[in-house]
Every structure is written in structure tokens, then in C-alpha cells.
Design a protein around this motif. Sequence first.
Motif, PDB file in Angstrom:
ATOM      1  N   TYR A 114      43.454  36.118  34.949  1.00 52.80           N
ATOM      2  CA  TYR A 114      43.223  36.385  36.368  1.00 52.80           C
ATOM      3  C   TYR A 114      44.434  36.117  37.249  1.00 52.80           C
ATOM      4  N   GLU A 124      34.761  36.317  38.844  1.00 51.90           N
ATOM      5  CA  GLU A 124      33.883  36.728  37.745  1.00 51.90           C
ATOM      6  C   GLU A 124      34.652  37.657  36.814  1.00 51.90           C
ATOM      7  N   GLU A 125      33.996  38.082  35.748  1.00 51.08           N
ATOM      8  CA  GLU A 125      34.678  38.852  34.709  1.00 51.08           C
ATOM      9  C   GLU A 125      35.225  40.199  35.188  1.00 51.08           C
ATOM     10  N   LYS A 126      34.706  40.712  36.298  1.00 54.64           N
ATOM     11  CA  LYS A 126      35.135  42.030  36.790  1.00 54.64           C
ATOM     12  C   LYS A 126      36.503  41.991  37.486  1.00 54.64           C
ATOM     13  N   GLU A 142      44.068  41.535  25.078  1.00 58.41           N
ATOM     14  CA  GLU A 142      42.724  42.116  25.143  1.00 58.41           C
ATOM     15  C   GLU A 142      42.749  43.618  24.863  1.00 58.41           C
ATOM     16  N   CYS A 156      33.790  41.116  21.889  1.00 58.04           N
ATOM     17  CA  CYS A 156      33.717  40.134  22.968  1.00 58.04           C
ATOM     18  C   CYS A 156      35.091  39.496  23.157  1.00 58.04           C
ATOM     19  N   ARG A 159      37.481  34.573  27.404  1.00 57.11           N
ATOM     20  CA  ARG A 159      38.481  34.066  28.339  1.00 57.11           C
ATOM     21  C   ARG A 159      38.245  32.577  28.568  1.00 57.11           C
ATOM     22  N   ALA A 217      34.626  41.284  28.334  1.00 56.72           N
ATOM     23  CA  ALA A 217      35.147  39.993  28.770  1.00 56.72           C
ATOM     24  C   ALA A 217      34.029  39.011  29.077  1.00 56.72           C
ATOM     25  N   ILE A 218      34.185  37.774  28.587  1.00 55.41           N
ATOM     26  CA  ILE A 218      33.208  36.716  28.823  1.00 55.41           C
ATOM     27  C   ILE A 218      33.976  35.445  29.168  1.00 55.41           C
ATOM     28  N   ASN A 219      33.731  34.897  30.337  1.00 55.35           N
ATOM     29  CA  ASN A 219      34.433  33.688  30.763  1.00 55.35           C
ATOM     30  C   ASN A 219      33.884  32.469  30.026  1.00 55.35           C
ATOM     31  N   PRO A 272      31.279  31.534  34.697  1.00 53.18           N
ATOM     32  CA  PRO A 272      30.827  32.291  33.519  1.00 53.18           C
ATOM     33  C   PRO A 272      29.622  33.182  33.819  1.00 53.18           C
ATOM     34  N   LYS A 274      28.715  36.251  33.065  1.00 56.20           N
ATOM     35  CA  LYS A 274      28.089  37.003  31.969  1.00 56.20           C
ATOM     36  C   LYS A 274      27.247  36.102  31.067  1.00 56.20           C
TER      37      LYS A 274
END
Length: 295
Positions: A114, A124-126, A142, A156, A159, A217-219, A272, A274
Amino acid sequence: MNILITGGTGFIGSTLCSRLLEENNEIVMLSRHPEKIKLPMKAVADLSDLKDSDIFDVVINLGGEPIANKRWSDKQKHQIFSSRIGTTEKLISYFEKLENRPKLFISGSAIGYYGIDKTDNVIEEKERGDNSFSSELCQKWEAVALKAEKLGVRTCLLRTGIVLGKNGGALSKMLFPFKMCLGGRIGDGKQWMPWIHIDDLVGIILYCMSHDNLQGAINGTSPNPVTNQVFTKTLGTSLKRPTIIPMPAIVVKLLMGQMGEELLLAGKKVVPKKALDAGYTFKYRTLEEALINVV
């Protein structure tokens, strides 16, 4: 399940492997020193050492040169970059040759994705990255991993935030100065520190394995990030030590250069979303709970 893992001897990987073995999974580890890997895990030095009969349900990619161990010289940047991108490219090439491809590919990344621009907005992941070294590293890492999706493999991208646990990770480097009453905030202390207890990071990985609706992507962070100032005070309280000796930003820049600027003086309020939306329940939701367990 049958699982292939890279980076299995590291701080996160070793804890993950212990949990996977507890749940009766079969593990094959890709390692530069396979002779050092203890049973019941198997190990290979190269993907070409695997047999046609080796079929994996899940591949977990955690390998890579530690990012915070040395000042970022051009040589060190190259090593950090090549160790991550190179290993991931080899895994994609391996998938391309398989008749029976894994159902799931979990590939490491980091919240460095980020970038370093300061903000108090929730991330967030977006959200997108920037042109800092840590962000570009994660973006390219990625991008290579996502090639698995075109091969029909659910992918998956984990992050990871600042992982707290015993006997390793970022906290192991902080404890000594704090115990010696030399701890304090870094810079102005306003930068965010998205942390996660290692049990929850492993928990998210296992959750990805059991929930087919998770991908992309998953934090890997706690729902409750804190600023460096709050982290410092909470750690001092946990250790019953004062935290009155700050490290000025100029000192960080002089001692650590770009690495210090990006990893210690920058930080965003990453959450996180997601994992929470998918129903994952965190074991350690507050920093106090996590630090009491660890220290």
C-alpha cells in the motif's frame, strides 16, 4: 491434504508447518538444505526433484530474503527482489507442466503493497500501491503469483502485517532495548502499525484452505491497528518498563536509510476486511491480548 511449501523454516513457515502437521496434513518443503528438514516432513532442493506422482492440494509460497535484516543497498534490493520473484516464477512454471494442478495457491506478500504516503484513512484490500520500493516489490511479486489463476488455480495473496510471536519476528528485535528501558516511539509516533499475532496469521492461512470463496488479496493483519506511539506504550506496559527514549526520524534515516524510512517511519491503517467478511474469528483482537501472550 498434501501441501508443498516454500519458506517453511522461517518464523511464519515453521509455526504454520507445526499446525499443518497437527492436523495430519502431508508436507513437502522446498528448501536449500533439505538434509536439515526433520521427519515427518519431506524436503526437496529443487522443484525438478519432485516426481510425477507428487500431487499437491495446496501450495504455500512464503520464501524470500528477509526484508528488514540489512540496509537496502542496490545489491540487497536485488537479493530481496530476486528471491521472491524468482521462486514464484519457478512455481508458476511448475504448475504449467502439471496435469493435476493444486486447487489452491497461497502466495506471500506484505502490507508494504500500500506504499508509504501518510494517511489516517482505513486501508482495505481494494486500495492501490505507489512507486516506493516495498510497494513495487509486492506489486510485481503478486503479479507473478496471479498467473496461477489463468491456470485454473484459486490464488490468495497474503498481505502480511507486523507479525507478533515468540522466538522470532519483529518483536524479537524490539524486546531487548525495551527491557533495558531504552524503548520509545519512532519518529513522531503517528505512523500506523498494522500488527497480527502469529496464531491469527496461521489461522487466516488455514481459513483460506477451507473456504473456497476466498481469493485475491487478503490482508493478514489484526482488525485493530495502532499507531507506533500506542504500540510503544502498550509494549512498555506489558514489560513493566518506561518508554521515554524516542528514536528521532533523522536517526532512523541515517542508520537505516530507505529501509528505515519505508518500514519504520511509514505505515498505514490496514484492516483485514476480506477475512472478517468471510467469517474468520480473530483469537487476538487487541494488542494488549497479543502482547500478554507473547511477552
